[in-house]
Design a protein around this motif. Structure first.
Motif, PDB file in Angstrom:
ATOM      1  N   GLN A 167     -25.135  -7.287  -1.609  1.00 28.42           N
ATOM      2  CA  GLN A 167     -23.695  -7.446  -1.824  1.00 28.42           C
ATOM      3  C   GLN A 167     -23.354  -7.394  -3.312  1.00 28.42           C
ATOM      4  OE1 GLN A 167     -23.593 -11.132   0.441  1.00 28.42           O
ATOM      5  NE2 GLN A 167     -22.081 -10.195   1.821  1.00 28.42           N
ATOM      6  N   GLU A 168     -24.163  -8.057  -4.120  1.00 29.49           N
ATOM      7  CA  GLU A 168     -23.955  -8.071  -5.572  1.00 29.49           C
ATOM      8  C   GLU A 168     -24.116  -6.665  -6.160  1.00 29.49           C
ATOM      9  OE1 GLU A 168     -26.379  -9.733  -9.431  1.00 29.49           O
ATOM     10  OE2 GLU A 168     -26.450 -10.923  -7.594  1.00 29.49           O
ATOM     11  N   VAL A 169     -25.149  -5.960  -5.730  1.00 25.77           N
ATOM     12  CA  VAL A 169     -25.397  -4.604  -6.213  1.00 25.77           C
ATOM     13  C   VAL A 169     -24.256  -3.677  -5.809  1.00 25.77           C
ATOM     14  CG1 VAL A 169     -26.906  -2.584  -5.870  1.00 25.77           C
ATOM     15  CG2 VAL A 169     -27.899  -4.809  -6.427  1.00 25.77           C
ATOM     16  N   CYS A 170     -23.788  -3.803  -4.579  1.00 23.31           N
ATOM     17  CA  CYS A 170     -22.671  -2.978  -4.114  1.00 23.31           C
ATOM     18  C   CYS A 170     -21.432  -3.220  -4.983  1.00 23.31           C
ATOM     19  CB  CYS A 170     -22.388  -3.277  -2.644  1.00 23.31           C
ATOM     20  SG  CYS A 170     -21.289  -2.079  -1.858  1.00 23.31           S
ATOM     21  N   TYR A 183     -26.966   6.261 -17.991  1.00 19.68           N
ATOM     22  CA  TYR A 183     -27.865   5.282 -17.383  1.00 19.68           C
ATOM     23  C   TYR A 183     -27.085   4.028 -17.001  1.00 19.68           C
ATOM     24  CZ  TYR A 183     -31.792   8.025 -19.126  1.00 19.68           C
ATOM     25  OH  TYR A 183     -32.686   9.035 -19.367  1.00 19.68           O
ATOM     26  N   TRP A 184     -27.303   3.581 -15.775  1.00 17.67           N
ATOM     27  CA  TRP A 184     -26.754   2.310 -15.312  1.00 17.67           C
ATOM     28  C   TRP A 184     -27.926   1.409 -14.967  1.00 17.67           C
ATOM     29  CZ3 TRP A 184     -22.724   4.187 -11.131  1.00 17.67           C
ATOM     30  CH2 TRP A 184     -21.649   4.821 -11.772  1.00 17.67           C
ATOM     31  N   ASP A 185     -28.015   0.259 -15.603  1.00 24.50           N
ATOM     32  CA  ASP A 185     -29.061  -0.716 -15.333  1.00 24.50           C
ATOM     33  C   ASP A 185     -28.527  -1.695 -14.277  1.00 24.50           C
ATOM     34  OD1 ASP A 185     -31.144  -2.531 -15.334  1.00 24.50           O
ATOM     35  OD2 ASP A 185     -31.077  -2.918 -17.496  1.00 24.50           O
ATOM     36  N   ILE A 186     -28.884  -1.433 -13.031  1.00 21.35           N
ATOM     37  CA  ILE A 186     -28.408  -2.238 -11.898  1.00 21.35           C
ATOM     38  C   ILE A 186     -29.612  -2.685 -11.085  1.00 21.35           C
ATOM     39  CG2 ILE A 186     -27.027  -2.221  -9.776  1.00 21.35           C
ATOM     40  CD1 ILE A 186     -25.134  -0.239 -11.161  1.00 21.35           C
ATOM     41  N   LYS A 187     -29.651  -3.958 -10.786  1.00 22.45           N
ATOM     42  CA  LYS A 187     -30.765  -4.579 -10.080  1.00 22.45           C
ATOM     43  C   LYS A 187     -31.119  -3.827  -8.791  1.00 22.45           C
ATOM     44  CE  LYS A 187     -29.953  -8.850  -9.291  1.00 22.45           C
ATOM     45  NZ  LYS A 187     -29.743 -10.249  -8.915  1.00 22.45           N
ATOM     46  N   ASP A 188     -32.418  -3.759  -8.498  1.00 22.62           N
ATOM     47  CA  ASP A 188     -32.900  -3.196  -7.235  1.00 22.62           C
ATOM     48  C   ASP A 188     -32.874  -4.306  -6.193  1.00 22.62           C
ATOM     49  OD1 ASP A 188     -34.215  -2.083  -5.081  1.00 22.62           O
ATOM     50  OD2 ASP A 188     -36.077  -1.682  -6.155  1.00 22.62           O
ATOM     51  N   PRO A 189     -32.012  -4.219  -5.187  1.00 22.70           N
ATOM     52  CA  PRO A 189     -31.918  -5.309  -4.205  1.00 22.70           C
ATOM     53  C   PRO A 189     -33.170  -5.456  -3.342  1.00 22.70           C
ATOM     54  CG  PRO A 189     -30.630  -3.436  -3.476  1.00 22.70           C
ATOM     55  CD  PRO A 189     -31.103  -3.120  -4.869  1.00 22.70           C
ATOM     56  N   SER A 245     -32.080   1.706   3.409  1.00 24.37           N
ATOM     57  CA  SER A 245     -32.136   0.432   4.108  1.00 24.37           C
ATOM     58  C   SER A 245     -30.878   0.273   4.953  1.00 24.37           C
ATOM     59  CB  SER A 245     -32.227  -0.700   3.081  1.00 24.37           C
ATOM     60  OG  SER A 245     -31.943  -1.938   3.682  1.00 24.37           O
ATOM     61  N   PRO A 246     -31.001  -0.348   6.118  1.00 25.79           N
ATOM     62  CA  PRO A 246     -29.790  -0.609   6.917  1.00 25.79           C
ATOM     63  C   PRO A 246     -28.822  -1.543   6.188  1.00 25.79           C
ATOM     64  CG  PRO A 246     -31.731  -1.623   7.940  1.00 25.79           C
ATOM     65  CD  PRO A 246     -32.211  -0.811   6.791  1.00 25.79           C
ATOM     66  N   LEU A 247     -29.322  -2.265   5.194  1.00 30.36           N
ATOM     67  CA  LEU A 247     -28.451  -3.161   4.440  1.00 30.36           C
ATOM     68  C   LEU A 247     -27.455  -2.391   3.567  1.00 30.36           C
ATOM     69  CD1 LEU A 247     -30.985  -5.965   3.451  1.00 30.36           C
ATOM     70  CD2 LEU A 247     -29.233  -6.020   5.237  1.00 30.36           C
ATOM     71  N   VAL A 248     -27.754  -1.124   3.252  1.00 26.95           N
ATOM     72  CA  VAL A 248     -26.788  -0.289   2.521  1.00 26.95           C
ATOM     73  C   VAL A 248     -25.531  -0.135   3.370  1.00 26.95           C
ATOM     74  CG1 VAL A 248     -26.312   2.033   1.652  1.00 26.95           C
ATOM     75  CG2 VAL A 248     -28.514   0.962   1.169  1.00 26.95           C
ATOM     76  N   ALA A 249     -25.710   0.246   4.620  1.00 30.03           N
ATOM     77  CA  ALA A 249     -24.560   0.413   5.520  1.00 30.03           C
ATOM     78  C   ALA A 249     -23.833  -0.911   5.711  1.00 30.03           C
ATOM     79  CB  ALA A 249     -25.018   0.972   6.869  1.00 30.03           C
ATOM     80  N   ASP A 250     -24.578  -1.995   5.862  1.00 30.80           N
ATOM     81  CA  ASP A 250     -23.949  -3.307   6.044  1.00 30.80           C
ATOM     82  C   ASP A 250     -23.088  -3.684   4.837  1.00 30.80           C
ATOM     83  OD1 ASP A 250     -25.259  -3.486   8.485  1.00 30.80           O
ATOM     84  OD2 ASP A 250     -26.817  -4.849   7.754  1.00 30.80           O
ATOM     85  N   ALA A 251     -23.625  -3.457   3.631  1.00 25.47           N
ATOM     86  CA  ALA A 251     -22.872  -3.797   2.417  1.00 25.47           C
ATOM     87  C   ALA A 251     -21.620  -2.926   2.293  1.00 25.47           C
ATOM     88  CB  ALA A 251     -23.765  -3.634   1.188  1.00 25.47           C
ATOM     89  N   LEU A 252     -21.742  -1.638   2.593  1.00 24.83           N
ATOM     90  CA  LEU A 252     -20.585  -0.744   2.509  1.00 24.83           C
ATOM     91  C   LEU A 252     -19.569  -1.024   3.612  1.00 24.83           C
ATOM     92  CD1 LEU A 252     -22.401   2.575   1.545  1.00 24.83           C
ATOM     93  CD2 LEU A 252     -20.888   1.205   0.081  1.00 24.83           C
ATOM     94  N   HIS A 253     -20.035  -1.441   4.782  1.00 25.31           N
ATOM     95  CA  HIS A 253     -19.112  -1.759   5.882  1.00 25.31           C
ATOM     96  C   HIS A 253     -18.174  -2.898   5.511  1.00 25.31           C
ATOM     97  CE1 HIS A 253     -21.830   0.241   9.124  1.00 25.31           C
ATOM     98  NE2 HIS A 253     -21.044   1.101   8.520  1.00 25.31           N
ATOM     99  N   GLU A 254     -18.608  -3.785   4.625  1.00 24.31           N
ATOM    100  CA  GLU A 254     -17.726  -4.868   4.178  1.00 24.31           C
ATOM    101  C   GLU A 254     -16.488  -4.324   3.471  1.00 24.31           C
ATOM    102  OE1 GLU A 254     -19.569  -8.084   2.123  1.00 24.31           O
ATOM    103  OE2 GLU A 254     -20.462  -8.783   3.981  1.00 24.31           O
ATOM    104  N   TYR A 255     -16.561  -3.090   2.995  1.00 24.28           N
ATOM    105  CA  TYR A 255     -15.433  -2.431   2.338  1.00 24.28           C
ATOM    106  C   TYR A 255     -14.868  -1.312   3.210  1.00 24.28           C
ATOM    107  CZ  TYR A 255     -17.075  -4.915  -1.756  1.00 24.28           C
ATOM    108  OH  TYR A 255     -17.463  -5.899  -2.628  1.00 24.28           O
TER     109      TYR A 255
END
Length: 139
Positions: free
Chosen positions: A121-124, A101-107, A44-54
């Motif tokens: 953002q929360e998942v990141c 195993y990491w139980d992390i929400k699917d955004p 998803s393009p939102l992956v790049a957006d979330a990582l760009h915040e960092y």
């Protein structure tokens, strides 16, 4: 010295790609980090957006589909799944000692765009915290 292979795996490659990006920021020089998906090679393009915040970029490589050879070669397989909406994959018994195993929400479970963005953002953030904890295990 042989590099350790750390394989991040999630259903759609969204969370595993975030984990790979964060892991590459760790102060671990003797490890190679890759990411993949067990079901969909979706990003998803939102992956790049979330990582760009960092000030980070998503991995340039595409999803690495798990093969028996790759699973055997991996020193650690970090399986990221959402227990509310996904079943974690099952692995052969001989791999049990190297599965985490990491139980992390699917955004992507959110349909409203603003809510979805907040979930990304929360998942990141959750993945960043989990990867930082992984650093202690690997050092």
């Amino acid at each position: 010295m042989k590099k350790r292979l750390i394989y991040f795996l999630s259903q759609k490659h969204i969370r595993s790609s975030m984990a790979e990006a964060w892991a590459k920021k760790l102060a671990i020089k003797d490890a190679q980090f890759i990411s993949g998906s067990w079901c969909h090679k979706e990003i998803s393009p939102l992956v790049a957006d979330a990582l760009h915040e960092y000030a980070m970029e998503p991995p340039a490589t595409i999803s690495v589909t798990p093969s028996q050879q790759l699973l055997n070669e991996a020193d650690l397989i970090v399986t990221i799944y959402d227990s509310a909406s996904e079943l974690a994959p099952r692995f052969p018994a001989e791999l049990t000692d190297k599965i985490m195993y990491w139980d992390i929400k699917d955004p992507e479970q959110s349909t409203e765009e603003l809510v979805k963005w907040a979930h990304y953002q929360e998942v990141c953030d959750n993945i960043a915290t989990s990867v930082k904890g992984l650093e202690k295990v690997l050092l």
